[in-house]
Design a protein around this motif. Structure first.
Motif, short mmCIF file in Angstrom:
data_model
loop_
_atom_site.label_atom_id
_atom_site.label_comp_id
_atom_site.label_asym_id
_atom_site.label_seq_id
_atom_site.Cartn_x
_atom_site.Cartn_y
_atom_site.Cartn_z
N ALA A 141 19.89 23.83 3.15
CA ALA A 141 19.34 22.54 3.59
C ALA A 141 17.83 22.61 3.59
N TRP A 142 17.21 21.44 3.38
CA TRP A 142 15.78 21.29 3.64
C TRP A 142 15.59 21.04 5.13
N ILE A 143 14.48 21.53 5.65
CA ILE A 143 14.10 21.22 7.04
C ILE A 143 13.01 20.17 6.98
N ASP A 164 15.73 18.37 12.09
CA ASP A 164 16.20 17.38 11.13
C ASP A 164 16.46 18.09 9.80
N TYR A 165 17.73 18.31 9.50
CA TYR A 165 18.12 18.98 8.26
C TYR A 165 18.53 17.95 7.21
N GLU A 166 18.23 18.25 5.97
CA GLU A 166 18.77 17.50 4.84
C GLU A 166 19.65 18.46 4.03
N PRO A 167 20.96 18.47 4.31
CA PRO A 167 21.84 19.46 3.66
C PRO A 167 21.85 19.31 2.14
N ARG A 168 22.00 20.48 1.48
CA ARG A 168 22.10 20.52 0.02
C ARG A 168 23.45 21.13 -0.36
#
Length: 727
Positions: A61-63, A135-139
């Motif tokens: 994930a992106w942070i 706040d994660y943006e999962p990949r």
């Protein structure tokens, strides 16, 4: 039951002085048995606070942001740190500095450290950590190593050009992710010092490499980062990498007060590396009478999110990839790749375990295809002194593999099962069966393992030895940085000092970084390298006695102190295209026979007996040596039948000893050992490292025995009940 052969004469020393070759009692034995031994998790200082790590729930994930405000508002919280608070370099690593101290902008595996909290009470720290808002943006994670294009290392081995034979057998094999499962989770205490540095009391395997990774991250010179070994509750490779070391030191330096971090069992599963899962395809070609003509092997190792020691693991898998057999034509391709699975690195056997399971399974297939017994096919192709490995390295010390196999085969088998005692059945007293579906099987396994570090690594150890009169009696102090991780190294160091100096009273000082490096307690190397250093330092002290007894010399000259380094013969990197080169220091052999009872209807397995023959060069402490062989065999049994970290889509499903099963005393069968002593002329006392080889050969022996009982192919370990009952 143990039998030894080829014992060499003991050195002359006064009566009652237990030296090399005798079962001197471990100084920590009583304390550990009574529960009084002080482990790193028992450390305590007045005024200390507790550190806790916040870890990523996502494998990839992106942070986008980290809000520490809610955690800082919790009463009792002293500090909350992120990667922005790292005072020095933000990355570390054993072979490649690719692992962030705390995640920077992204996470690459579930459990990656993201933030730190220090509080007056550990529960307060845990509660506050849970309040940090990330706040994660999962990949989409890469979890299948066959899909990964990010290679850690590729190592081929090429010998000969004949790849046709009368008899050809092929197989595809898989080894699951095994955990070191030590009983003492990661723990340590960091204490800020008046000089602006930090003192770290830590359970580790490698004090100086810990220090050398820590200092740049803390923005300090190495001399201001001082490490002292604390009680270690097992290691098996998992403590080679950093875990909480830099986190505790960061918090201690920020707060200017002691900080203690202790992982719970679940966090421990996320906080250290594991054994590389492997997928392997093998093809063996032989003459009709069972002589090997060629071996082709494709070995794929899943290194997980970061490098750790994966390059060295790949090198071992490649160089030892066909086992201790004479093979004139070889095509091996070993590859380690990155994925978003948990990071993998060192574990007992270190790359050789995975390959051993595959090539030994192949030898059983080849035996069946040639109409030979499992022992005969191995004996016909066994290496011996003067044989060349597939890397071209010549085995220049005793390697009596064929004789070891014959010794093993001649050992009496256990008597037939008696149905009267439920404890003798698979499933035991749970009464899952009364024996109607139980079949017995016998299997064999052979393993070859390198001892000490390989491929040109500058492998050495340092020892300081001081002799003096204490209360009118000669007393010797041995000081090294070698980590006692449960293997009995402290005992062996004292035995060497007694042997060389003839002095009864010996103290082994606590290992720390105030003395020169001793390298890692791994690769079955410490008896060889640190033992060699202690011996050399003792001999230098003895030379200053000028032929006088110790008491007379010390009365005349006063305290005598000497420091020595010991380096073994040099090794060389494998050629990147052909795999050729003298890459290893020493090689060790162990052979196992397993007898199992299997309930073929329910898939339950009971190991009835393990028998082993191992050549150790020279026994330094018989009782400890037997313990090493038993322990290595137990971990091989675990890999064969029960131990596997279940990872699905990059997420660990069983981070507890409730769901990750390890062998207990009830799972381990009686063992019959025959220990051979064929000295290696290049090694101190002729010894041969002994801790890892039993882990290799016990797994394929047990798997072969289960195959013999069930008739199933069973190409994957650990073998699950459904692999047998539902096949």
């Amino acid at each position: 039951m143990t039998e030894t052969a080829g014992r060499t004469a003991r050195e002359t020393r006064p009566p009652g002085v237990l030296g090399v070759g005798e079962s001197a009692q471990r100084p920590d034995a009583t304390l550990k048995v009574t529960g009084e031994f002080a482990y790193a998790s028992d450390l305590w200082l007045d005024g200390m606070v507790w550190g806790v790590t916040l870890r990523s729930p996502h494998p990839s994930a992106w942070i986008r942001s980290v809000d520490v405000g809610p955690a800082l508002a919790v009463p009792g919280v002293r500090a909350v740190l992120t990667h922005e608070d790292v005072p020095g370099e933000k990355y570390y690593g054993l072979e490649l500095k690719d692992q962030p101290v705390l995640a920077v902008d992204e996470v690459r595996y579930q459990g990656e450290p993201v933030a730190l909290v220090a509080a007056d009470h550990p529960e307060t720290a845990r509660r506050a950590a849970a309040m940090i808002v990330v706040d994660y943006e999962p990949r989409e994670p890469v979890t299948d190593p066959r899909r990964s294009r990010n290679i850690v290392r590729y190592q081929p081995v090429r010998v000969g050009d004949t790849f046709e034979a009368d008899v050809v057998v092929t197989g595809e094999y898989e080894v699951g992710m095994q955990d070191q499962a030590f009983l003492g989770p990661e723990s340590g205490l960091a204490v800020p010092a008046e000089d602006g540095g930090v003192d770290l009391f830590i359970a580790t395997q490698w004090l100086h490499v810990d220090r050398d990774q820590l200092a740049p991250c803390l923005g300090l010179p190495p001399e201001k980062v001082r490490l002292t070994l604390s009680g270690v509750g097992g290691a098996f490779g998992a403590r080679e990498d950093l875990s909480m070391q830099v986190h505790a030191c960061m918090l201690a330096l920020r707060l200017n007060r002691p900080v203690k971090i202790v992982y719970g069992r679940e966090e421990s599963f996320f906080g250290h590396v594991h054994r590389h899962p492997a997928r392997m395809r093998y093809e063996h070609g032989a003459t009709r009478d069972g002589r090997l003509v060629y071996v082709k092997a494709d070995i794929l190792l899943d290194g997980g999110a970061y490098c750790s020691s994966s390059p060295a693991v790949v090198g071992n898998a490649a160089s030892l990839g066909v086992g201790p057999y004479v093979v004139p034509n070889v095509r091996v391709d070993a590859t380690g790749v990155y994925t978003n699975n948990p990071p993998c690195g060192a574990m007992r056997g270190f790359g050789a375990v995975q390959a051993c399971y595959a090539y030994e399974s192949q030898m059983d297939r080849l035996a069946a295809a040639c109409g030979l017994s499992p022992v005969e096919i191995r004996a016909r192709n066994a290496v011996s002194q003067g044989s060349a490995l597939i890397t071209g390295q010549v085995i220049d010390s005793p390697a009596p593999l064929a004789e070891m196999l014959r010794e093993l085969e001649a050992m009496p088998l256990p008597p037939p099962r008696s149905g009267a005692d439920l404890r003798s059945l698979p499933g035991g007293v749970s009464q899952t069966t009364h024996g109607e579906g139980v079949r017995r099987g016998v299997g064999y396994g052979v393993g070859i393992k390198n001892i000490c570090f390989s491929e040109g690594f500058d492998d050495y150890s340092t020892a300081r030895v001081r002799a003096e009169l204490v209360a009118g009696r000669p007393h010797v102090t041995v000081h090294t940085a070698a980590a006692e991780v449960g293997q009995g190294l402290v005992t062996v160091q004292a035995q060497i000092a007694r042997t060389e100096l003839g002095v009864e009273h010996v103290t082994v000082a606590t290992a720390d970084t105030s003395v020169g490096s001793a390298g890692s307690s791994s690769a079955s190397r410490q008896s060889y390298v640190t033992g060699g250093a202690v011996r050399a330092a003792c001999q230098a002290v003895r030379a200053r006695f000028e032929g006088m007894p110790a008491r007379e010399a010390l009365e005349k000259f006063g305290p005598i102190e000497e420091t020595r380094e010991y380096r073994h013969r040099p090794t060389h990197p494998m050629h990147p295209e052909t795999g050729q080169g003298d890459s290893h220091t020493q090689l060790a052999l162990c052979v196992h026979r397993a007898v199992v009872d299997v309930d073929v209807e329910l898939g339950l397995v009971k190991v009835v007996e393990l028998a082993a023959v191992q050549d150790v060069g020279r026994i330094l402490n018989p009782q400890q040596l037997e313990g090493q062989i038993h322990g290595g065999s137990a971990q091989g049994l675990g890999l064969a039948l029960m131990e596997e970290i279940q990872v699905r889509d990059g997420r660990v499903l069983n981070p507890s000893f409730t769901d990750y099963l390890i062998p207990t005393v009830l799972d381990m069968p009686p063992m019959t050992l025959k220990i051979l002593e064929n000295p290696d002329p290049a090694a101190p006392y002729g010894l041969r490292g002994a801790g890892e080889p039993p882990t290799l050969s016990s797994t394929p022996a047990i798997a072969a025995a289960v195959r013999a009982a069930t008739g199933r192919e069973l190409t994957r370990v650990p073998i699950r009940p459904e692999d047998i009952a539902l096949a």
